[in-house]
Design a protein around this motif. Structure first.
Motif, PDB file in Angstrom:
ATOM      1  N   PRO A  95       0.823  -1.210   0.000  1.00 31.75           N
ATOM      2  CA  PRO A  95       0.000   0.000   0.000  1.00 31.75           C
ATOM      3  C   PRO A  95       0.857   1.260   0.000  1.00 31.75           C
ATOM      4  O   PRO A  95       1.933   1.297   0.599  1.00 31.75           O
ATOM      5  N   LEU A  96       0.359   2.283  -0.678  1.00 32.89           N
ATOM      6  CA  LEU A  96       1.061   3.552  -0.810  1.00 32.89           C
ATOM      7  C   LEU A  96       0.370   4.594   0.063  1.00 32.89           C
ATOM      8  O   LEU A  96      -0.797   4.908  -0.150  1.00 32.89           O
ATOM      9  N   VAL A  97       1.100   5.128   1.029  1.00 30.80           N
ATOM     10  CA  VAL A  97       0.556   6.149   1.925  1.00 30.80           C
ATOM     11  C   VAL A  97       0.903   7.524   1.372  1.00 30.80           C
ATOM     12  O   VAL A  97       2.078   7.830   1.146  1.00 30.80           O
ATOM     13  N   VAL A  98      -0.133   8.347   1.157  1.00 35.30           N
ATOM     14  CA  VAL A  98       0.074   9.700   0.646  1.00 35.30           C
ATOM     15  C   VAL A  98      -0.885  10.634   1.377  1.00 35.30           C
ATOM     16  O   VAL A  98      -2.100  10.502   1.243  1.00 35.30           O
ATOM     17  N   MET A  99      -0.336  11.544   2.146  1.00 34.01           N
ATOM     18  CA  MET A  99      -1.161  12.549   2.813  1.00 34.01           C
ATOM     19  C   MET A  99      -1.746  13.497   1.767  1.00 34.01           C
ATOM     20  O   MET A  99      -1.023  14.092   0.976  1.00 34.01           O
ATOM     21  N   ASN A 100      -3.068  13.598   1.740  1.00 38.06           N
ATOM     22  CA  ASN A 100      -3.777  14.391   0.732  1.00 38.06           C
ATOM     23  C   ASN A 100      -3.387  13.911  -0.665  1.00 38.06           C
ATOM     24  O   ASN A 100      -2.890  14.664  -1.501  1.00 38.06           O
ATOM     25  N   ALA A 101      -3.646  12.633  -0.901  1.00 31.39           N
ATOM     26  CA  ALA A 101      -3.256  12.002  -2.166  1.00 31.39           C
ATOM     27  C   ALA A 101      -3.821  12.728  -3.369  1.00 31.39           C
ATOM     28  O   ALA A 101      -3.188  12.785  -4.425  1.00 31.39           O
ATOM     29  N   ARG A 102      -4.994  13.290  -3.224  1.00 34.05           N
ATOM     30  CA  ARG A 102      -5.633  14.000  -4.337  1.00 34.05           C
ATOM     31  C   ARG A 102      -4.721  15.104  -4.879  1.00 34.05           C
ATOM     32  O   ARG A 102      -4.740  15.386  -6.081  1.00 34.05           O
ATOM     33  N   TYR A 103      -3.916  15.706  -4.022  1.00 33.82           N
ATOM     34  CA  TYR A 103      -2.989  16.755  -4.464  1.00 33.82           C
ATOM     35  C   TYR A 103      -1.711  16.148  -5.057  1.00 33.82           C
ATOM     36  O   TYR A 103      -1.368  16.397  -6.213  1.00 33.82           O
ATOM     37  N   ASP A 104      -0.988  15.358  -4.271  1.00 35.25           N
ATOM     38  CA  ASP A 104       0.320  14.861  -4.724  1.00 35.25           C
ATOM     39  C   ASP A 104       0.207  13.999  -5.975  1.00 35.25           C
ATOM     40  O   ASP A 104       0.985  14.156  -6.923  1.00 35.25           O
ATOM     41  N   LEU A 105      -0.743  13.071  -5.984  1.00 35.79           N
ATOM     42  CA  LEU A 105      -0.842  12.167  -7.127  1.00 35.79           C
ATOM     43  C   LEU A 105      -1.392  12.873  -8.363  1.00 35.79           C
ATOM     44  O   LEU A 105      -1.019  12.530  -9.493  1.00 35.79           O
ATOM     45  N   SER A 106      -2.249  13.867  -8.162  1.00 30.99           N
ATOM     46  CA  SER A 106      -2.753  14.620  -9.312  1.00 30.99           C
ATOM     47  C   SER A 106      -1.656  15.491  -9.913  1.00 30.99           C
ATOM     48  O   SER A 106      -1.528  15.602 -11.138  1.00 30.99           O
ATOM     49  N   LEU A 107      -0.849  16.130  -9.056  1.00 30.16           N
ATOM     50  CA  LEU A 107       0.237  16.958  -9.570  1.00 30.16           C
ATOM     51  C   LEU A 107       1.264  16.094 -10.301  1.00 30.16           C
ATOM     52  O   LEU A 107       1.775  16.480 -11.367  1.00 30.16           O
ATOM     53  N   LEU A 108       1.553  14.907  -9.754  1.00 36.42           N
ATOM     54  CA  LEU A 108       2.466  13.997 -10.450  1.00 36.42           C
ATOM     55  C   LEU A 108       1.884  13.590 -11.802  1.00 36.42           C
ATOM     56  O   LEU A 108       2.615  13.518 -12.803  1.00 36.42           O
ATOM     57  N   ASP A 109       0.590  13.351 -11.838  1.00 31.88           N
ATOM     58  CA  ASP A 109      -0.082  13.022 -13.096  1.00 31.88           C
ATOM     59  C   ASP A 109       0.119  14.122 -14.135  1.00 31.88           C
ATOM     60  O   ASP A 109       0.427  13.856 -15.296  1.00 31.88           O
ATOM     61  N   ARG A 110      -0.041  15.382 -13.713  1.00 30.84           N
ATOM     62  CA  ARG A 110       0.115  16.498 -14.651  1.00 30.84           C
ATOM     63  C   ARG A 110       1.558  16.649 -15.101  1.00 30.84           C
ATOM     64  O   ARG A 110       1.821  17.007 -16.262  1.00 30.84           O
ATOM     65  N   GLU A 111       2.510  16.372 -14.217  1.00 32.87           N
ATOM     66  CA  GLU A 111       3.919  16.415 -14.606  1.00 32.87           C
ATOM     67  C   GLU A 111       4.212  15.336 -15.664  1.00 32.87           C
ATOM     68  O   GLU A 111       4.931  15.588 -16.633  1.00 32.87           O
ATOM     69  N   CYS A 112       3.644  14.151 -15.476  1.00 31.85           N
ATOM     70  CA  CYS A 112       3.830  13.097 -16.477  1.00 31.85           C
ATOM     71  C   CYS A 112       3.277  13.535 -17.825  1.00 31.85           C
ATOM     72  O   CYS A 112       3.914  13.335 -18.876  1.00 31.85           O
ATOM     73  N   GLN A 113       2.109  14.141 -17.807  1.00 29.56           N
ATOM     74  CA  GLN A 113       1.515  14.603 -19.066  1.00 29.56           C
ATOM     75  C   GLN A 113       2.348  15.718 -19.686  1.00 29.56           C
ATOM     76  O   GLN A 113       2.499  15.786 -20.909  1.00 29.56           O
ATOM     77  N   ARG A 114       2.910  16.563 -18.854  1.00 35.00           N
ATOM     78  CA  ARG A 114       3.727  17.677 -19.344  1.00 35.00           C
ATOM     79  C   ARG A 114       4.950  17.172 -20.102  1.00 35.00           C
ATOM     80  O   ARG A 114       5.371  17.766 -21.098  1.00 35.00           O
TER      81      ARG A 114
END
Length: 236
Positions: A95-114
């Motif tokens: 399991p992957l623990v991410v505090m406020n995952a909606r922020y960190d994982l979404s920003l990482l998603d946008r960086e990948c798309q960039r």
């Protein structure tokens, strides 16, 4: 075995700001936590985000534009490495623990798309995603507690040490330990099988977003919209 006693991987970003669509990653940490809650492995990155780091962001995480440009890795290759590291852990079932995952994982998603990098979700190839978000879980288990729910506030409430806030490694480790502690305190989440915990958080995050949206529309902004998707906000 309960998820609160098993191994975890914790993830944290420090960034140029709070807008997932335009801000960039500055530092990142992927940290393995063993069943005793101790760090068994860690990887860290310092990136040159390709843009200036605003003074208000520097004041939080301590990384200046000059420091990032002089010592940071090019953003594209680093984002690829970070995403590969997360995919490897998730594919193993950890399991992957991410505090406020909606922020960190979404920003990482946008960086990948960039940078034209394969997205984390695409790398998983339909494997089940198991994310643990202390923010969503705490709101679900203890919805009427007053006060802030920042990582520092959660650590204080659950008796977890956070000595170096806004250092990516320290924040990641603290988030994992806080998640374990709240699972031990609240059987409503601690007793849930790991396979079901992710879906519980999808529902809980949507309910929390709807509640906040309703509150904002009543009190300050009749047209307020609060995103309900979790753990990644879809790109539109």
């Amino acid at each position: 075995m309960s998820w609160i006693t098993g191994p975890m991987v914790a993830f944290d970003l420090e960034t140029t700001g709070t807008d997932i669509e335009s801000d960039r990653v500055v530092t990142a940490a992927v940290v393995a936590i063993d069943s005793d809650g101790q760090v068994s492995k860690e990887r860290t990155w310092l990136l040159d985000p390709g843009v200036a780091i605003p003074p208000q962001a520097e004041a939080i995480h301590g990384i200046s534009t000059n420091q990032a440009r002089a010592h940071g890795t090019q953003a594209g290759p680093a984002i690829k490495e970070i995403t590969e590291a997360l995919a490897l852990e998730l594919c193993s079932g950890t399991p992957l623990v991410v505090m406020n995952a909606r922020y960190d994982l979404s920003l990482l998603d946008r960086e990948c798309q960039r940078y034209g990098i394969e997205l984390l979700g695409e790398r998983l190839r339909e494997r089940p995603v198991r994310v643990i978000d202390p923010l969503v879980l705490d709101k679900h288990a203890d919805p009427y507690r007053k006060g802030r729910r920042t990582l520092q506030a959660l650590c204080e409430h659950y008796g977890v040490t956070l000595d170096d806030a806004h250092n990516a490694v320290a924040d990641a480790v603290a988030a994992a330990r806080a998640a374990r502690r709240m699972g031990a305190w609240h059987s409503s989440i601690g007793s849930v099988a790991l396979a079901d915990l992710h879906e519980l958080q999808v529902r809980a995050a949507a309910e929390q977003a709807a509640s906040l949206q309703s509150y904002l529309r009543r009190t300050s902004n009749p047209e307020a919209i609060v995103e309900s998707a979790w753990p990644v906000i879809p790109y539109r």
